[in-house]
Design a protein around this motif. Structure first.
Motif, PDB file in Angstrom:
ATOM      1  N   ASP A  16       0.829  -1.210   0.000  1.00 37.82           N
ATOM      2  CA  ASP A  16       0.000   0.000   0.000  1.00 37.82           C
ATOM      3  C   ASP A  16       0.859   1.254   0.000  1.00 37.82           C
ATOM      4  O   ASP A  16       0.551   2.234  -0.706  1.00 37.82           O
ATOM      5  CB  ASP A  16      -0.917   0.006   1.221  1.00 37.82           C
ATOM      6  CG  ASP A  16      -2.013  -1.048   1.157  1.00 37.82           C
ATOM      7  OD1 ASP A  16      -2.220  -1.610   0.061  1.00 37.82           O
ATOM      8  OD2 ASP A  16      -2.633  -1.318   2.199  1.00 37.82           O
ATOM      9  N   PHE A  17       1.936   1.242   0.794  1.00 36.01           N
ATOM     10  CA  PHE A  17       2.819   2.409   0.853  1.00 36.01           C
ATOM     11  C   PHE A  17       3.458   2.669  -0.504  1.00 36.01           C
ATOM     12  O   PHE A  17       3.467   3.806  -0.995  1.00 36.01           O
ATOM     13  CB  PHE A  17       3.898   2.206   1.916  1.00 36.01           C
ATOM     14  CG  PHE A  17       4.914   3.307   1.981  1.00 36.01           C
ATOM     15  CD1 PHE A  17       4.623   4.512   2.606  1.00 36.01           C
ATOM     16  CD2 PHE A  17       6.171   3.167   1.388  1.00 36.01           C
ATOM     17  CE1 PHE A  17       5.550   5.546   2.654  1.00 36.01           C
ATOM     18  CE2 PHE A  17       7.096   4.188   1.432  1.00 36.01           C
ATOM     19  CZ  PHE A  17       6.792   5.385   2.066  1.00 36.01           C
ATOM     20  N   TYR A  18       4.016   1.643  -1.110  1.00 33.14           N
ATOM     21  CA  TYR A  18       4.729   1.822  -2.382  1.00 33.14           C
ATOM     22  C   TYR A  18       3.794   2.156  -3.546  1.00 33.14           C
ATOM     23  O   TYR A  18       4.249   2.664  -4.573  1.00 33.14           O
ATOM     24  CB  TYR A  18       5.570   0.586  -2.697  1.00 33.14           C
ATOM     25  CG  TYR A  18       6.975   0.694  -2.151  1.00 33.14           C
ATOM     26  CD1 TYR A  18       8.034   1.064  -2.969  1.00 33.14           C
ATOM     27  CD2 TYR A  18       7.239   0.463  -0.802  1.00 33.14           C
ATOM     28  CE1 TYR A  18       9.320   1.194  -2.467  1.00 33.14           C
ATOM     29  CE2 TYR A  18       8.517   0.590  -0.290  1.00 33.14           C
ATOM     30  CZ  TYR A  18       9.556   0.964  -1.127  1.00 33.14           C
ATOM     31  OH  TYR A  18      10.827   1.102  -0.622  1.00 33.14           O
ATOM     32  N   ASN A  19       2.503   1.873  -3.396  1.00 33.22           N
ATOM     33  CA  ASN A  19       1.561   2.127  -4.485  1.00 33.22           C
ATOM     34  C   ASN A  19       0.599   3.275  -4.187  1.00 33.22           C
ATOM     35  O   ASN A  19      -0.324   3.521  -4.959  1.00 33.22           O
ATOM     36  CB  ASN A  19       0.767   0.849  -4.787  1.00 33.22           C
ATOM     37  CG  ASN A  19       1.621  -0.192  -5.494  1.00 33.22           C
ATOM     38  OD1 ASN A  19       1.799  -0.154  -6.704  1.00 33.22           O
ATOM     39  ND2 ASN A  19       2.156  -1.126  -4.726  1.00 33.22           N
ATOM     40  N   HIS A  20       0.851   3.989  -3.096  1.00 32.01           N
ATOM     41  CA  HIS A  20      -0.020   5.120  -2.764  1.00 32.01           C
ATOM     42  C   HIS A  20       0.218   6.260  -3.762  1.00 32.01           C
ATOM     43  O   HIS A  20       1.355   6.497  -4.181  1.00 32.01           O
ATOM     44  CB  HIS A  20       0.264   5.604  -1.342  1.00 32.01           C
ATOM     45  CG  HIS A  20      -0.797   6.501  -0.794  1.00 32.01           C
ATOM     46  ND1 HIS A  20      -0.893   7.834  -1.143  1.00 32.01           N
ATOM     47  CD2 HIS A  20      -1.827   6.262   0.062  1.00 32.01           C
ATOM     48  CE1 HIS A  20      -1.927   8.377  -0.524  1.00 32.01           C
ATOM     49  NE2 HIS A  20      -2.508   7.453   0.212  1.00 32.01           N
ATOM     50  N   PRO A  21      -0.842   6.974  -4.144  1.00 30.36           N
ATOM     51  CA  PRO A  21      -0.677   8.077  -5.115  1.00 30.36           C
ATOM     52  C   PRO A  21       0.297   9.156  -4.673  1.00 30.36           C
ATOM     53  O   PRO A  21       0.863   9.864  -5.522  1.00 30.36           O
ATOM     54  CB  PRO A  21      -2.098   8.644  -5.244  1.00 30.36           C
ATOM     55  CG  PRO A  21      -2.997   7.528  -4.840  1.00 30.36           C
ATOM     56  CD  PRO A  21      -2.268   6.752  -3.805  1.00 30.36           C
ATOM     57  N   ARG A  22       0.500   9.304  -3.373  1.00 24.99           N
ATOM     58  CA  ARG A  22       1.422  10.329  -2.891  1.00 24.99           C
ATOM     59  C   ARG A  22       2.849   9.803  -2.676  1.00 24.99           C
ATOM     60  O   ARG A  22       3.730  10.584  -2.302  1.00 24.99           O
ATOM     61  CB  ARG A  22       0.898  10.948  -1.592  1.00 24.99           C
ATOM     62  CG  ARG A  22      -0.277  11.888  -1.797  1.00 24.99           C
ATOM     63  CD  ARG A  22      -0.686  12.560  -0.509  1.00 24.99           C
ATOM     64  NE  ARG A  22      -1.826  13.435  -0.680  1.00 24.99           N
ATOM     65  CZ  ARG A  22      -1.753  14.761  -0.776  1.00 24.99           C
ATOM     66  NH1 ARG A  22      -0.572  15.354  -0.723  1.00 24.99           N
ATOM     67  NH2 ARG A  22      -2.840  15.485  -0.899  1.00 24.99           N
ATOM     68  N   THR A  23       3.061   8.517  -2.874  1.00 24.00           N
ATOM     69  CA  THR A  23       4.404   7.951  -2.711  1.00 24.00           C
ATOM     70  C   THR A  23       5.142   7.973  -4.033  1.00 24.00           C
ATOM     71  O   THR A  23       4.585   7.614  -5.078  1.00 24.00           O
ATOM     72  CB  THR A  23       4.316   6.504  -2.195  1.00 24.00           C
ATOM     73  OG1 THR A  23       3.653   6.481  -0.936  1.00 24.00           O
ATOM     74  CG2 THR A  23       5.719   5.910  -2.029  1.00 24.00           C
ATOM     75  N   ILE A  24       6.398   8.393  -3.987  1.00 24.18           N
ATOM     76  CA  ILE A  24       7.239   8.403  -5.174  1.00 24.18           C
ATOM     77  C   ILE A  24       8.256   7.274  -5.057  1.00 24.18           C
ATOM     78  O   ILE A  24       8.972   7.156  -4.051  1.00 24.18           O
ATOM     79  CB  ILE A  24       7.956   9.750  -5.341  1.00 24.18           C
ATOM     80  CG1 ILE A  24       6.934  10.856  -5.599  1.00 24.18           C
ATOM     81  CG2 ILE A  24       8.977   9.691  -6.484  1.00 24.18           C
ATOM     82  CD1 ILE A  24       7.537  12.247  -5.676  1.00 24.18           C
ATOM     83  N   THR A  25       8.329   6.438  -6.071  1.00 22.68           N
ATOM     84  CA  THR A  25       9.342   5.389  -6.167  1.00 22.68           C
ATOM     85  C   THR A  25      10.385   5.816  -7.192  1.00 22.68           C
ATOM     86  O   THR A  25      10.253   6.869  -7.827  1.00 22.68           O
ATOM     87  CB  THR A  25       8.701   4.052  -6.575  1.00 22.68           C
ATOM     88  OG1 THR A  25       8.144   4.190  -7.885  1.00 22.68           O
ATOM     89  CG2 THR A  25       7.600   3.659  -5.590  1.00 22.68           C
ATOM     90  N   ARG A  26      11.431   4.999  -7.340  1.00 17.12           N
ATOM     91  CA  ARG A  26      12.485   5.389  -8.288  1.00 17.12           C
ATOM     92  C   ARG A  26      11.930   5.552  -9.695  1.00 17.12           C
ATOM     93  O   ARG A  26      12.365   6.445 -10.447  1.00 17.12           O
ATOM     94  CB  ARG A  26      13.615   4.347  -8.293  1.00 17.12           C
ATOM     95  CG  ARG A  26      14.865   4.829  -9.013  1.00 17.12           C
ATOM     96  CD  ARG A  26      15.963   3.790  -9.013  1.00 17.12           C
ATOM     97  NE  ARG A  26      15.714   2.718  -9.974  1.00 17.12           N
ATOM     98  CZ  ARG A  26      16.559   1.723 -10.228  1.00 17.12           C
ATOM     99  NH1 ARG A  26      17.709   1.650  -9.550  1.00 17.12           N
ATOM    100  NH2 ARG A  26      16.274   0.792 -11.111  1.00 17.12           N
ATOM    101  N   GLU A  27      10.986   4.717 -10.043  1.00 22.45           N
ATOM    102  CA  GLU A  27      10.411   4.764 -11.386  1.00 22.45           C
ATOM    103  C   GLU A  27       9.716   6.092 -11.674  1.00 22.45           C
ATOM    104  O   GLU A  27       9.568   6.484 -12.837  1.00 22.45           O
ATOM    105  CB  GLU A  27       9.404   3.622 -11.555  1.00 22.45           C
ATOM    106  CG  GLU A  27       9.995   2.225 -11.479  1.00 22.45           C
ATOM    107  CD  GLU A  27      10.216   1.720 -10.060  1.00 22.45           C
ATOM    108  OE1 GLU A  27      10.710   0.593  -9.912  1.00 22.45           O
ATOM    109  OE2 GLU A  27       9.903   2.454  -9.091  1.00 22.45           O
TER     110      GLU A  27
END
Length: 340
Positions: free
Chosen positions: A321-332
């Motif tokens: 959920d954290f990695y896919n939250h709209p407000r979370t930014i991943t390296r991609e």
């Protein structure tokens, strides 16, 4: 991103304390300020022995963290002379080239006075107060002393790694002398005053003597007595190891971190065990800019020859959920921060 609509405490100007900061460092800071209060950068610390954390995160979430945490520990002279080796600088350079953001801490093994009585006081735990007789306040009091010169030797050794990063135009979120007020590390064991003096000395040694302009200085002393002043700090970090499966925003610590500065500084979760839920951060208006989950048991467990994600601290679905939250930014999702 338009910052005019932000709440006032998230409106941070991207001015670095080093007036000669490199273009890449200034560009990174501008990006960090632009998303602060709007987005959260995912982050993960590297393991000292073996480096499975990043791949475990990717296998579990399908994504890479935006921020990768490294440690200069095994570049420290008192460890090198006992056989330690390290590849963190090389991995960090490649991580930046692959589109990620780099942060470094330094578990600084004491230059002398290692007690070396295993297990708790062994030489490889020489950054802990209990594992060394080194009194850094005594060293700071006499800049001509052998003790002080040994400290300078160690800082200079780490400067060589930072110079390697600068040569590759890698900006570094640099977090030395962390958790000083806890006094469990030797650089906090003699109180605030010598630690603040050491922070300022290190800043001038790395910035003025070595010309390291790729550093964004992340202070992580965790108590206002240890704060060296706004002119020596770019970003304020807090390290929080909450109870297992406690996904709260840790608002009290967020507000505590905000209180150190006379103005506005970015506030970040520079170490964590459990990852706070983005929904909780939003509810409490405590949007840490990035998190940096610690390594090992906080991320994975070994089952025979296999490595599995560990739900001991952050449950699998909470991580996803954290990695896919709209407000979370991943390296991609990071923009291209490398100068063309």
């Amino acid at each position: 991103m338009n910052t005019r609509n932000k709440l006032p405490h998230y409106d941070v100007q991207p001015t670095l304390i080093n007036e000669k900061a490199s273009v890449s460092a200034r560009r990174l800071m501008e990006y960090l300020c632009s998303i602060y209060g709007e987005k959260v950068l995912s982050g993960q610390q590297i393991g000292v022995i073996g480096h499975p954390e990043i791949e475990v995160i990717r296998e579990t979430t399908g994504k890479y963290p935006a921020v990768y945490g490294f440690d200069f520990m095994n570049y420290t002279p008192s460890r090198v002379e006992r056989g330690s080796t390290c590849e963190d600088t090389d991995i960090a350079i490649q991580w930046w080239k692959d589109g990620g953001i780099v942060t470094f801490c330094w578990h600084w093994n004491a230059p002398v006075g290692l007690i070396d009585i295993p297990p708790e006081r062994s030489w490889d735990r020489g950054f802990y107060t209990e594992a060394t007789t080194f009194n850094f306040a005594e060293a700071m009091a006499d800049k001509e002393s052998e003790l002080f010169q040994l400290m300078v030797r160690d800082i200079d050794a780490i400067a060589q790694q930072l110079l390697r990063l600068q040569a590759e135009d890698v900006p570094v979120l640099w977090r030395p002398l962390h958790e000083a007020s806890g006094e469990w590390f030797w650089w906090g064991a003699q109180g605030a005053a010598p630690c603040v003096e050491l922070w300022k000395y290190m800043y001038h040694r790395l910035t003025d003597y070595y010309g390291l302009n790729n550093l964004i200085w992340v202070w992580n002393g965790q108590h206002d007595d240890w704060y060296p002043g706004d002119e020596y700090v770019d970003i304020i970090g807090e390290d929080i190891y909450a109870e297992k499966h406690d996904y709260s925003a840790q608002l009290d610590r967020f507000l505590q971190a905000r209180s150190y500065s006379k103005g506005n500084k970015i506030i970040t979760l520079s170490e964590n065990g459990v990852i706070p839920a983005v929904s909780e951060m939003m509810k409490d208006d405590a949007l840490w800019l990035w998190n940096c989950t610690w390594y090992g048991e906080f991320v994975y467990k070994r089952q025979g020859d296999h490595i599995r994600y560990s739900e001991t601290y952050t449950q699998r679905q909470a991580l996803i959920d954290f990695y896919n939250h709209p407000r979370t930014i991943t390296r991609e999702q990071l923009p291209n921060l490398i100068l063309s």
